[in-house]
Design a protein around this motif. Structure first.
Motif, PDB file in Angstrom:
ATOM      1  N   CYS A 522      -9.559  -6.445   0.002  1.00  0.00           N
ATOM      2  CA  CYS A 522      -8.760  -6.517   0.975  1.00  0.00           C
ATOM      3  C   CYS A 522      -8.422  -5.044   1.748  1.00  0.00           C
ATOM      4  O   CYS A 522      -8.692  -4.188   0.859  1.00  0.00           O
ATOM      5  CB  CYS A 522      -7.534  -7.102   0.443  1.00  0.00           C
ATOM      6  SG  CYS A 522      -6.048  -6.080  -0.586  1.00  0.00           S
ATOM      7  N   ASN A 523      -7.830  -5.067   2.707  1.00  0.00           N
ATOM      8  CA  ASN A 523      -7.179  -3.959   3.475  1.00  0.00           C
ATOM      9  C   ASN A 523      -5.931  -3.439   2.985  1.00  0.00           C
ATOM     10  O   ASN A 523      -5.041  -4.358   2.824  1.00  0.00           O
ATOM     11  CB  ASN A 523      -7.565  -3.861   5.066  1.00  0.00           C
ATOM     12  CG  ASN A 523      -9.130  -4.154   5.382  1.00  0.00           C
ATOM     13  OD1 ASN A 523      -9.917  -3.575   4.711  1.00  0.00           O
ATOM     14  ND2 ASN A 523      -9.155  -5.009   6.440  1.00  0.00           N
ATOM     15  N   VAL A 524      -5.887  -2.082   2.997  1.00  0.00           N
ATOM     16  CA  VAL A 524      -4.307  -1.676   2.377  1.00  0.00           C
ATOM     17  C   VAL A 524      -3.848  -0.550   3.443  1.00  0.00           C
ATOM     18  O   VAL A 524      -4.810   0.150   3.849  1.00  0.00           O
ATOM     19  CB  VAL A 524      -4.318  -1.123   1.086  1.00  0.00           C
ATOM     20  CG1 VAL A 524      -3.036  -0.499   0.832  1.00  0.00           C
ATOM     21  CG2 VAL A 524      -4.707  -2.178   0.233  1.00  0.00           C
ATOM     22  N   TYR A 525      -2.895  -1.072   4.237  1.00  0.00           N
ATOM     23  CA  TYR A 525      -2.412  -0.309   5.255  1.00  0.00           C
ATOM     24  C   TYR A 525      -0.803   0.580   4.671  1.00  0.00           C
ATOM     25  O   TYR A 525      -0.086  -0.499   4.609  1.00  0.00           O
ATOM     26  CB  TYR A 525      -2.315  -0.692   6.667  1.00  0.00           C
ATOM     27  CG  TYR A 525      -3.486  -1.127   7.188  1.00  0.00           C
ATOM     28  CD1 TYR A 525      -4.758  -0.524   6.835  1.00  0.00           C
ATOM     29  CD2 TYR A 525      -3.485  -2.446   7.778  1.00  0.00           C
ATOM     30  CE1 TYR A 525      -5.745  -1.180   7.426  1.00  0.00           C
ATOM     31  CE2 TYR A 525      -4.861  -2.972   8.327  1.00  0.00           C
ATOM     32  CZ  TYR A 525      -5.850  -1.931   8.009  1.00  0.00           C
ATOM     33  OH  TYR A 525      -7.039  -2.626   8.668  1.00  0.00           O
ATOM     34  N   VAL A 526      -0.659   1.814   4.553  1.00  0.00           N
ATOM     35  CA  VAL A 526       0.463   2.291   3.944  1.00  0.00           C
ATOM     36  C   VAL A 526       1.192   2.966   5.142  1.00  0.00           C
ATOM     37  O   VAL A 526       0.648   3.965   5.624  1.00  0.00           O
ATOM     38  CB  VAL A 526       0.091   3.301   2.752  1.00  0.00           C
ATOM     39  CG1 VAL A 526       1.505   3.761   1.926  1.00  0.00           C
ATOM     40  CG2 VAL A 526      -0.799   2.297   1.631  1.00  0.00           C
ATOM     41  N   ILE A 527       2.488   2.734   4.994  1.00  0.00           N
ATOM     42  CA  ILE A 527       3.469   3.714   5.784  1.00  0.00           C
ATOM     43  C   ILE A 527       4.305   4.631   4.938  1.00  0.00           C
ATOM     44  O   ILE A 527       5.026   3.992   4.142  1.00  0.00           O
ATOM     45  CB  ILE A 527       4.108   2.899   6.761  1.00  0.00           C
ATOM     46  CG1 ILE A 527       3.485   2.084   7.566  1.00  0.00           C
ATOM     47  CG2 ILE A 527       5.316   3.607   7.404  1.00  0.00           C
ATOM     48  CD1 ILE A 527       4.430   1.029   8.584  1.00  0.00           C
ATOM     49  N   ASP A 528       3.777   5.563   5.027  1.00  0.00           N
ATOM     50  CA  ASP A 528       4.273   6.676   3.852  1.00  0.00           C
ATOM     51  C   ASP A 528       5.277   7.859   4.376  1.00  0.00           C
ATOM     52  O   ASP A 528       4.601   8.595   5.036  1.00  0.00           O
ATOM     53  CB  ASP A 528       2.986   7.392   3.175  1.00  0.00           C
ATOM     54  CG  ASP A 528       3.217   8.277   2.041  1.00  0.00           C
ATOM     55  OD1 ASP A 528       4.309   8.319   1.465  1.00  0.00           O
ATOM     56  OD2 ASP A 528       2.202   8.978   1.674  1.00  0.00           O
ATOM     57  N   PRO A 529       6.606   7.493   4.000  1.00  0.00           N
ATOM     58  CA  PRO A 529       7.589   8.482   4.552  1.00  0.00           C
ATOM     59  C   PRO A 529       7.713   9.971   3.630  1.00  0.00           C
ATOM     60  O   PRO A 529       8.269  10.759   4.269  1.00  0.00           O
ATOM     61  CB  PRO A 529       8.837   7.785   4.420  1.00  0.00           C
ATOM     62  CG  PRO A 529       8.537   6.902   3.385  1.00  0.00           C
ATOM     63  CD  PRO A 529       7.042   6.394   2.999  1.00  0.00           C
ATOM     64  N   GLU A 530       6.938   9.788   2.649  1.00  0.00           N
ATOM     65  CA  GLU A 530       7.322  11.114   1.877  1.00  0.00           C
ATOM     66  C   GLU A 530       5.729  11.712   1.154  1.00  0.00           C
ATOM     67  O   GLU A 530       5.617  12.746   0.405  1.00  0.00           O
ATOM     68  CB  GLU A 530       7.906  11.039   0.639  1.00  0.00           C
ATOM     69  CG  GLU A 530       9.267  10.371   0.706  1.00  0.00           C
ATOM     70  CD  GLU A 530      10.305  11.417   1.429  1.00  0.00           C
ATOM     71  OE1 GLU A 530       9.907  12.567   1.153  1.00  0.00           O
ATOM     72  OE2 GLU A 530      11.174  11.147   2.293  1.00  0.00           O
ATOM     73  N   ALA A 531       4.660  11.219   1.915  1.00  0.00           N
ATOM     74  CA  ALA A 531       3.411  11.859   1.797  1.00  0.00           C
ATOM     75  C   ALA A 531       3.005  11.634   0.220  1.00  0.00           C
ATOM     76  O   ALA A 531       2.242  12.724  -0.129  1.00  0.00           O
ATOM     77  CB  ALA A 531       3.260  13.437   2.171  1.00  0.00           C
ATOM     78  N   GLU A 532       3.250  10.503  -0.169  1.00  0.00           N
ATOM     79  CA  GLU A 532       3.139  10.349  -1.549  1.00  0.00           C
ATOM     80  C   GLU A 532       1.517   9.629  -1.589  1.00  0.00           C
ATOM     81  O   GLU A 532       1.012   9.818  -3.099  1.00  0.00           O
ATOM     82  CB  GLU A 532       4.205   9.416  -2.289  1.00  0.00           C
ATOM     83  CG  GLU A 532       5.397  10.020  -2.346  1.00  0.00           C
ATOM     84  CD  GLU A 532       6.456   9.095  -3.152  1.00  0.00           C
ATOM     85  OE1 GLU A 532       6.606   9.210  -4.311  1.00  0.00           O
ATOM     86  OE2 GLU A 532       6.919   8.055  -2.172  1.00  0.00           O
ATOM     87  N   TYR A 533       0.920   9.305  -0.949  1.00  0.00           N
ATOM     88  CA  TYR A 533      -0.222   8.598  -0.960  1.00  0.00           C
ATOM     89  C   TYR A 533      -1.496   9.284  -0.636  1.00  0.00           C
ATOM     90  O   TYR A 533      -2.447   8.735  -0.254  1.00  0.00           O
ATOM     91  CB  TYR A 533      -0.117   7.223  -0.198  1.00  0.00           C
ATOM     92  CG  TYR A 533       0.839   6.426  -0.792  1.00  0.00           C
ATOM     93  CD1 TYR A 533       0.366   5.038  -1.399  1.00  0.00           C
ATOM     94  CD2 TYR A 533       2.112   6.385  -0.559  1.00  0.00           C
ATOM     95  CE1 TYR A 533       1.263   4.256  -2.311  1.00  0.00           C
ATOM     96  CE2 TYR A 533       2.935   5.372  -1.145  1.00  0.00           C
ATOM     97  CZ  TYR A 533       2.479   4.367  -2.031  1.00  0.00           C
ATOM     98  OH  TYR A 533       3.415   3.405  -2.260  1.00  0.00           O
TER      99      TYR A 533
END
Length: 921
Positions: A522-533
């Motif tokens: 599957c595809n994973v789209y991350v909205i990262d507010p703390e640059a953890e990814y």
């Protein structure tokens, strides 16, 4: 030479002998198991599979309520039942093979995860528990077997429905086993390993009582009974004279020796092992894959008192290949009362005899007399009933040593609770039959119990929520793996999930490891507010998108063309009335929400301002030739700079657009944000993993970035679905979703996505460490209600009360969350279960946030790429202006260039040029 005597045994060699002595199952029809109990005696059974509750984490009040409900369930029984609990090891072969088959950038991490799970299985037993209730039909003497089956099906249907209703009052759910599931259960009861290695296929089941034919004949239409009568008429046979002469010839011919004609394949042959040997201490079962040794233990001694749910400590034992069989049979009150009366007379006589002899009565006898008298009184009032309970434990092992070791461990666990279970020496055949799903107690060993004491045997404890396929989410404390497929629509309503945890509880680690295991499919789209990814994105070769105060990378005006739909074929996007949703109108409403986040103080704009913005939006798209007609949606989309020109046109004396003058100051509020919107979107969803980093956005722009990214992904998901090309499933992960939930319009948009994302093969995963802000709105509660999966990790004492009220947690669950270690929590699909997040060494290295982000060189390369993309897309198309005398302070912004104008609308020398010079009709 002396020869040691062999162990006496009884061998049942050959399938025929095994079926005759062990296999009662004769036929399966209409979800009913027909058992052949004798030559002409048949019995019928219905089987329910029951889901359980986590009894250990319940509060004392909830436990008492559950036990009282179980008492009512027992008092309502008018027929005997069998509760069968099967502990089986996880079959990890398919899961490990799927991990080792991963190719590309994730191959190394997937293989490391497979090795980790393999080592985990070698250190501890990974057990899967299944709970069944076997419901019998009344014995009836019917000359016609078909008639008896129909009557039994009707009676079992009513009893099954009533049992399910009674279980729902206990908070339990269940379903009735189908024909194939019944056969699978019997197969696992005889040869447990073969049921997983060689499951019964549909073609094998269809071949029962039928001739084998070729595929060509199987695909041909079959003749009905009328066709047979038409094709084979009586007149086609020999005439009467020929028949008579044939009969005479037969009389004169010498008698022929009759040979036995073999039968068709039968149901018992599908589940039967090849050989069963009965020994004094065990039985040996030989199947296709190997042999198993089984031993039956029978509970014979019970303590004076036991706490409710004591059986949970034994059922949850960390041992596979263990079956528990509980036979519960209600007895007639009159018969029991007479027997109790005789017992009371015996006890009373003993007490009187001791008194006549001048001795003090035996305290044990006096207490027993009081118990009997109290039970007789409760029976007379109808408060209690009497049951015969028989509890058996069947232990299995691949070798005799393994059987002996497992038997000793289980016996020690039973003795630790002050109970006693003895092996059924020389009766293991009867013990084996008593542990089959036949609902027939062949071994006996029953004891009398009242309803109150019988309710302490509550068996439906545990919290196994694993599926056959999926990825590992975590580990259960009792030894089981929690393997889930979020997109399994048969088990889960949707793939949405919410994760609540305090900072440092490990929620980001859980999400990183889980999404990494899902990435191959599957595809994973991350909205990262703390640059953890960032580190994870680099390891999986994902696409890194950095949003900053200089550029948000996305043109919010982007549309997508809706493909033409053939007549009569419904699209995936349909409203409640079945009509086609106008995507363009929905885009306009989403842009209004964007401007509310951007231009308002509290996320809400007055209706007049929204109406003015709507008119300007329609004119902006019309300038590009885009209207409500879906055929125009493939044309180049406008951008924010063009919208600003139209929004402020009346202020500059340009009244060609007819939108009216901006008396609300919207253009002034928008002007300062123009530089962050590019002319064209610089992001393409062409990577399976995308990390949208919004750490550099300030508190004002963060909700805007969250909304912009979510709406962009939402639009692209719908575009992919409309392409009618099979697309992989999608996970949209919003870390710290409460930032967007602070604004009412952003919360409404997120709630709408949570409702509808399932239709596009996606799942919305929201995480937050500020549960109060998330749950404080109606939209937040809607997102929570739409999430099938919920994971609560370690909570803070300041927020635990709101979490406890929202999720209706018990005090035991509350204390568990307060004292949970890093990576521990309560996970739920339908029931709450403790779960610990574990990962392999390479997964730990990949998910570790402290390893740093991208290198500075890579960051500089991306900045250069963004600049080149912006220069390449520097194009603005607007209508030509009429001669006007705007204010000298009026500025027309194209892309990221801000130019002042003079009185004639021309730019000063050396400037880039007035964008109005490039406007077209």
């Amino acid at each position: 030479m002396l020869v040691s005597p062999q162990t006496p045994s009884q061998s049942f060699v050959g399938i025929g002998n095994v079926i005759k002595s062990f296999v009662r199952l004769h036929e399966v029809s209409g979800d009913v198991a027909c058992l052949k109990m004798g030559k002409k005696l048949f019995a019928y059974r219905s089987i329910l599979q029951v889901n359980t509750v986590n009894f250990a984490l319940m509060s004392e009040e909830d436990k008492d309520a559950l036990i009282e409900g179980f008492k009512a369930f027992l008092n309502g029984l008018s027929f005997p039942i069998q509760v069968l609990i099967k502990n089986r090891p996880y079959r990890l072969d398919e899961y490990l093979q799927s991990m080792e088959a991963v190719q590309g950038d994730l191959a190394e991490v997937a293989r490391d995860h497979a090795d980790f799970v393999r080592q985990l299985a070698s250190k501890r037993a990974l057990v899967k528990r299944m709970f069944y209730i076997i419901i019998p039909a009344d014995d009836a003497t019917a000359k016609n077997q078909a008639e008896a089956l129909i009557n039994a099906q009707t009676q079992l249907r009513l009893r099954t429905e009533e049992t399910l209703r009674q279980l729902e009052r206990l908070g339990l759910t269940g379903h009735r086993l189908t024909n194939k599931e019944i056969l699978t259960l019997y197969q696992s009861s005889f040869v447990s390993d073969e049921a997983k290695q060689f499951p019964l296929s549909d073609s094998l089941i269809d071949g029962v009582d039928r001739l084998m034919v070729s595929e060509l004949e199987a695909n041909r239409p079959r003749l009905t009974q009328d066709d047979y009568l038409t094709k084979f008429r009586p007149e086609d046979s020999d005439d009467e004279g020929t028949k008579k002469s044939g009969k005479k010839a037969q009389k004169k011919a010498p008698p022929k020796k009759k040979s036995k004609i073999p039968e068709f394949v039968s149901i018992p042959e599908l589940v039967s092992p090849s050989t069963i040997q009965v020994y004094p201490w065990y039985i040996r079962i030989d199947g296709e894959a190997g042999q198993e040794y089984a031993r039956t233990l029978a509970f014979v001694n019970y303590p004076r008192s036991a706490y409710p749910g004591w059986l949970d400590a034994i059922i949850q034992v960390d041992e596979p290949y263990v079956d528990f069989s509980i036979h519960i049979a209600p007895l007639s009150p009159q018969e029991v009362n007479n027997r109790l009366g005789r017992k009371a007379i015996e006890f009373r006589g003993s007490v009187l005899a001791s008194a006549r002899q001048g001795k003090s009565p035996d305290p044990t006898t006096a207490i027993a007399l009081q118990d009997v008298e109290g039970l007789r009184e409760k029976l007379a009032r109808g408060d209690e009933r009497i049951f015969t309970l028989s509890v058996f434990v069947q232990v299995r092992g691949r070798t005799r040593r393994e059987l002996s070791e497992r038997n000793n461990r289980l016996t020690a666990a039973i003795r630790s609770l002050d109970f006693r279970a003895l092996p059924a020496h020389w009766q293991h055949q009867a013990g084996f039959l008593s542990c089959l799903p036949d609902g027939d107690n062949q071994l006996g060993r029953g004891r009398l119990f009242g309803t109150s004491s019988a309710s302490t045997f509550y068996p439906f404890t545990g919290s196994d929520i694993s599926m056959e396929t999926g990825v590992m989410f975590g580990l259960h404390p009792s030894g089981g793996l929690i393997i889930l497929n979020p997109f399994n629509s048969k088990e889960l309503e949707n793939a949405n999930m919410v994760v609540f945890a305090k900072s440092g509880a490990g929620k980001s680690f859980f999400l990183k490891t889980t999404t990494c295991r899902l990435l191959p499919n599957c595809n994973v789209y991350v909205i990262d507010p703390e640059a953890e990814y960032n580190h994870l994105c680099e390891r999986v070769k994902g696409q890194y998108v950095r949003l900053s105060p200089d550029s948000l990378q996305i043109n919010p005006f982007d549309l997508y063309a809706q493909p033409a739909t053939p007549e009569g074929l419904a699209t995936a996007e349909q409203d409640d009335q079945g009509g086609e949703i106008n995507f363009f109108r929905e885009k306009l409403l989403n842009l209004i929400t964007l401007f509310e986040l951007l231009l308002s103080d509290e996320g809400i704009l007055p209706q007049k301002e929204k109406a003015f913005l709507y008119r300007c939006l329609v004119k902006t798209y019309a300038n590009r030739g885009i209207t409500m007609d879906s055929t125009t949606h493939s044309r180049p989309a406008p951008n924010m700079q063009e919208f600003y020109v139209i929004l402020s046109s009346a202020l500059r004396g340009d009244h060609r657009f007819g939108v009216g003058e901006d008396t609300y100051g919207l253009s002034e509020r928008l002007e300062r944000y123009l530089h962050i919107f590019p002319a064209k979107t610089r992001v393409a969803l062409d990577n399976r993993f995308m990390d949208f980093n919004i750490r550099e956005l300030n508190e004002t722009l963060k909700p805007l970035g969250l909304f912009l990214i979510t709406e962009f992904i939402w639009t692209k998901m719908r575009q992919a679905r409309q392409s009618r090309v099979p697309q992989p499933n999608t996970i949209v992960l919003i870390d710290e979703a409460w930032l967007l939930m602070q604004f009412s319009q952003g919360a409404k948009f997120l709630a709408e996505v949570a409702r509808r994302i399932r239709k596009y093969g996606g799942g919305l995963w929201c995480t937050t460490q500020n549960s109060d802000d998330f749950l404080g709105s109606e939209e937040g509660r809607t997102i929570l209600a739409m999430a099938t999966m919920k994971y609560l990790m370690k909570q803070d004492s300041t927020t635990i009360e709101s979490v406890m009220r929202t999720f209706r947690l018990s005090p035991g669950q509350r204390n568990f969350l307060l004292g949970a270690r890093r990576g521990e929590g309560l996970f739920a699909t339908k029931i709450w279960t403790p779960m610990e997040v574990v990962a392999s060494p390479k997964e730990i290295e990949m998910a570790n946030t402290t390893l740093g982000a991208f290198s500075q060189n890579q960051r500089n390369q991306e900045d250069q790429h963004d600049l080149l993309a912006e220069l390449a897309s520097n194009e603005t198309i607007l209508p030509p202006t009429q001669p006007s005398n705007p204010s000298p302070s009026t500025r027309i912004v194209s892309n990221r260039t801000t130019q002042p104008t003079n009185g004639n609308g021309a730019t000063p020398s050396g400037s880039q040029g007035n964008p109005l010079e490039h406007l077209r009709n």
